[in-house]
Design a protein around this motif. Structure first.
Motif, PDB file in Angstrom:
ATOM      1  N   THR A   1     -63.342 -13.047  -6.349  1.00 50.64           N
ATOM      2  CA  THR A   1     -64.056 -13.553  -5.173  1.00 50.64           C
ATOM      3  C   THR A   1     -63.457 -14.865  -4.677  1.00 50.64           C
ATOM      4  O   THR A   1     -63.911 -15.399  -3.666  1.00 50.64           O
ATOM      5  CB  THR A   1     -65.546 -13.761  -5.494  1.00 50.64           C
ATOM      6  OG1 THR A   1     -65.658 -14.687  -6.578  1.00 50.64           O
ATOM      7  CG2 THR A   1     -66.214 -12.443  -5.855  1.00 50.64           C
ATOM      8  N   THR A   2     -62.443 -15.349  -5.344  1.00 49.07           N
ATOM      9  CA  THR A   2     -61.810 -16.616  -4.984  1.00 49.07           C
ATOM     10  C   THR A   2     -60.643 -16.391  -4.022  1.00 49.07           C
ATOM     11  O   THR A   2     -60.177 -15.273  -3.829  1.00 49.07           O
ATOM     12  CB  THR A   2     -61.294 -17.335  -6.251  1.00 49.07           C
ATOM     13  OG1 THR A   2     -60.420 -16.439  -6.962  1.00 49.07           O
ATOM     14  CG2 THR A   2     -62.446 -17.730  -7.152  1.00 49.07           C
ATOM     15  N   ASN A   3     -60.158 -17.488  -3.426  1.00 47.81           N
ATOM     16  CA  ASN A   3     -59.038 -17.413  -2.484  1.00 47.81           C
ATOM     17  C   ASN A   3     -57.699 -17.264  -3.175  1.00 47.81           C
ATOM     18  O   ASN A   3     -56.708 -16.922  -2.529  1.00 47.81           O
ATOM     19  CB  ASN A   3     -58.996 -18.668  -1.611  1.00 47.81           C
ATOM     20  CG  ASN A   3     -60.205 -18.781  -0.724  1.00 47.81           C
ATOM     21  OD1 ASN A   3     -60.867 -17.792  -0.420  1.00 47.81           O
ATOM     22  ND2 ASN A   3     -60.511 -19.992  -0.294  1.00 47.81           N
ATOM     23  N   GLU A   4     -57.663 -17.562  -4.453  1.00 48.24           N
ATOM     24  CA  GLU A   4     -56.425 -17.444  -5.224  1.00 48.24           C
ATOM     25  C   GLU A   4     -56.779 -17.086  -6.659  1.00 48.24           C
ATOM     26  O   GLU A   4     -57.949 -17.157  -7.055  1.00 48.24           O
ATOM     27  CB  GLU A   4     -55.623 -18.746  -5.173  1.00 48.24           C
ATOM     28  CG  GLU A   4     -56.420 -19.955  -5.595  1.00 48.24           C
ATOM     29  CD  GLU A   4     -55.705 -21.260  -5.290  1.00 48.24           C
ATOM     30  OE1 GLU A   4     -55.697 -22.114  -6.189  1.00 48.24           O
ATOM     31  OE2 GLU A   4     -55.167 -21.410  -4.187  1.00 48.24           O
ATOM     32  N   ALA A   5     -55.758 -16.691  -7.422  1.00 48.56           N
ATOM     33  CA  ALA A   5     -55.958 -16.345  -8.828  1.00 48.56           C
ATOM     34  C   ALA A   5     -55.081 -17.286  -9.658  1.00 48.56           C
ATOM     35  O   ALA A   5     -53.854 -17.283  -9.509  1.00 48.56           O
ATOM     36  CB  ALA A   5     -55.578 -14.893  -9.086  1.00 48.56           C
ATOM     37  N   PRO A   6     -55.681 -18.123 -10.495  1.00 48.57           N
ATOM     38  CA  PRO A   6     -54.900 -19.063 -11.297  1.00 48.57           C
ATOM     39  C   PRO A   6     -53.835 -18.333 -12.122  1.00 48.57           C
ATOM     40  O   PRO A   6     -54.094 -17.286 -12.706  1.00 48.57           O
ATOM     41  CB  PRO A   6     -55.947 -19.704 -12.214  1.00 48.57           C
ATOM     42  CG  PRO A   6     -57.231 -19.575 -11.448  1.00 48.57           C
ATOM     43  CD  PRO A   6     -57.114 -18.255 -10.728  1.00 48.57           C
ATOM     44  N   GLY A   7     -52.634 -18.910 -12.129  1.00 47.11           N
ATOM     45  CA  GLY A   7     -51.521 -18.325 -12.872  1.00 47.11           C
ATOM     46  C   GLY A   7     -50.734 -17.301 -12.065  1.00 47.11           C
ATOM     47  O   GLY A   7     -49.781 -16.710 -12.573  1.00 47.11           O
ATOM     48  N   TYR A   8     -51.117 -17.089 -10.820  1.00 49.42           N
ATOM     49  CA  TYR A   8     -50.433 -16.135  -9.940  1.00 49.42           C
ATOM     50  C   TYR A   8     -50.153 -16.789  -8.596  1.00 49.42           C
ATOM     51  O   TYR A   8     -50.822 -17.739  -8.209  1.00 49.42           O
ATOM     52  CB  TYR A   8     -51.315 -14.907  -9.668  1.00 49.42           C
ATOM     53  CG  TYR A   8     -51.595 -14.069 -10.878  1.00 49.42           C
ATOM     54  CD1 TYR A   8     -50.775 -12.998 -11.216  1.00 49.42           C
ATOM     55  CD2 TYR A   8     -52.697 -14.332 -11.676  1.00 49.42           C
ATOM     56  CE1 TYR A   8     -51.046 -12.207 -12.317  1.00 49.42           C
ATOM     57  CE2 TYR A   8     -52.981 -13.549 -12.792  1.00 49.42           C
ATOM     58  CZ  TYR A   8     -52.150 -12.486 -13.103  1.00 49.42           C
ATOM     59  OH  TYR A   8     -52.431 -11.713 -14.199  1.00 49.42           O
ATOM     60  N   ARG A   9     -49.175 -16.260  -7.899  1.00 47.32           N
ATOM     61  CA  ARG A   9     -48.971 -16.648  -6.505  1.00 47.32           C
ATOM     62  C   ARG A   9     -48.936 -15.384  -5.667  1.00 47.32           C
ATOM     63  O   ARG A   9     -48.555 -14.318  -6.145  1.00 47.32           O
ATOM     64  CB  ARG A   9     -47.713 -17.481  -6.318  1.00 47.32           C
ATOM     65  CG  ARG A   9     -46.429 -16.739  -6.404  1.00 47.32           C
ATOM     66  CD  ARG A   9     -45.217 -17.640  -6.019  1.00 47.32           C
ATOM     67  NE  ARG A   9     -43.994 -16.988  -6.400  1.00 47.32           N
ATOM     68  CZ  ARG A   9     -43.449 -15.964  -5.723  1.00 47.32           C
ATOM     69  NH1 ARG A   9     -43.999 -15.522  -4.623  1.00 47.32           N
ATOM     70  NH2 ARG A   9     -42.332 -15.412  -6.144  1.00 47.32           N
ATOM     71  N   VAL A  10     -49.358 -15.524  -4.430  1.00 44.67           N
ATOM     72  CA  VAL A  10     -49.365 -14.392  -3.510  1.00 44.67           C
ATOM     73  C   VAL A  10     -47.948 -14.173  -3.000  1.00 44.67           C
ATOM     74  O   VAL A  10     -47.367 -15.054  -2.376  1.00 44.67           O
ATOM     75  CB  VAL A  10     -50.333 -14.629  -2.334  1.00 44.67           C
ATOM     76  CG1 VAL A  10     -50.247 -13.494  -1.326  1.00 44.67           C
ATOM     77  CG2 VAL A  10     -51.757 -14.798  -2.844  1.00 44.67           C
ATOM     78  N   GLU A  11     -47.399 -13.021  -3.285  1.00 47.69           N
ATOM     79  CA  GLU A  11     -46.065 -12.668  -2.806  1.00 47.69           C
ATOM     80  C   GLU A  11     -46.126 -11.982  -1.448  1.00 47.69           C
ATOM     81  O   GLU A  11     -45.249 -12.147  -0.616  1.00 47.69           O
ATOM     82  CB  GLU A  11     -45.370 -11.744  -3.810  1.00 47.69           C
ATOM     83  CG  GLU A  11     -43.962 -11.361  -3.414  1.00 47.69           C
ATOM     84  CD  GLU A  11     -43.276 -10.568  -4.498  1.00 47.69           C
ATOM     85  OE1 GLU A  11     -43.417  -9.334  -4.511  1.00 47.69           O
ATOM     86  OE2 GLU A  11     -42.612 -11.199  -5.348  1.00 47.69           O
ATOM     87  N   LYS A  12     -47.183 -11.198  -1.245  1.00 54.55           N
ATOM     88  CA  LYS A  12     -47.306 -10.455   0.000  1.00 54.55           C
ATOM     89  C   LYS A  12     -48.778 -10.230   0.321  1.00 54.55           C
ATOM     90  O   LYS A  12     -49.553  -9.851  -0.547  1.00 54.55           O
ATOM     91  CB  LYS A  12     -46.607  -9.098  -0.144  1.00 54.55           C
ATOM     92  CG  LYS A  12     -46.676  -8.220   1.080  1.00 54.55           C
ATOM     93  CD  LYS A  12     -45.954  -6.901   0.823  1.00 54.55           C
ATOM     94  CE  LYS A  12     -46.056  -5.990   2.037  1.00 54.55           C
ATOM     95  NZ  LYS A  12     -45.451  -4.679   1.769  1.00 54.55           N
ATOM     96  N   VAL A  13     -49.149 -10.478   1.566  1.00 52.77           N
ATOM     97  CA  VAL A  13     -50.500 -10.170   2.032  1.00 52.77           C
ATOM     98  C   VAL A  13     -50.436  -8.819   2.737  1.00 52.77           C
ATOM     99  O   VAL A  13     -49.683  -8.644   3.696  1.00 52.77           O
ATOM    100  CB  VAL A  13     -51.034 -11.246   3.001  1.00 52.77           C
ATOM    101  CG1 VAL A  13     -52.378 -10.832   3.585  1.00 52.77           C
ATOM    102  CG2 VAL A  13     -51.142 -12.586   2.296  1.00 52.77           C
ATOM    103  N   ILE A  14     -51.228  -7.873   2.255  1.00 51.27           N
ATOM    104  CA  ILE A  14     -51.244  -6.538   2.847  1.00 51.27           C
ATOM    105  C   ILE A  14     -52.304  -6.456   3.935  1.00 51.27           C
ATOM    106  O   ILE A  14     -52.095  -5.860   4.978  1.00 51.27           O
ATOM    107  CB  ILE A  14     -51.456  -5.471   1.754  1.00 51.27           C
ATOM    108  CG1 ILE A  14     -50.237  -5.490   0.826  1.00 51.27           C
ATOM    109  CG2 ILE A  14     -51.700  -4.096   2.359  1.00 51.27           C
ATOM    110  CD1 ILE A  14     -50.373  -4.643  -0.402  1.00 51.27           C
TER     111      ILE A  14
END
Length: 121
Positions: free
Chosen positions: A20-33
């Protein structure tokens, strides 16, 4: 009735992370689908409606309706995950539920969020 009758959420075996968060700790967004959603509409069972009506006169939790809503939300979330996977996502960020009445015959539950591809950092 067990804990799963009155709660829900994602299983440990899912290939798609849903948060439910805008990001996930320990990950980065590579692509927004983009936006994905899972939708279900449940009609009311006449027996549960009568029971709920009687229970509402004396007060207390409407356990039959609670259990039905949990099942409905879980089904909407499963459909959300299926949509995300089908579009190539491995995660859904900012997941939310929307619940509305559907023409006085049932309840519509929509799980929605943003499908993305995450990579570990």
């Amino acid at each position: 009735m067990g804990i799963d009758d009155f709660g829900g959420g994602q299983s440990d075996q899912s290939d798609v992370l849903v948060v439910t968060t805008n990001e996930a700790p320990g990950y980065r967004v590579e692509k927004v689908i983009g936006e994905v959603f899972g939708l279900t509409v449940r009609s009311r069972h006449i027996g549960s409606q009568i029971g709920a009506g009687l229970k509402s006169m004396i007060g207390g939790e409407l356990k039959g309706l609670t259990k039905t809503l949990v099942q409905t939300r879980n089904q909407a979330m499963e459909r959300l995950v299926e949509q995300a996977q089908a579009r190539g996502a491995n995660a859904v960020l900012m997941m939310r539920f929307d619940v509305t009445e559907a023409a006085d015959v049932g309840t519509e539950v929509c799980a929605y969020g943003t499908a993305v591809v995450l990579v570990r950092v």
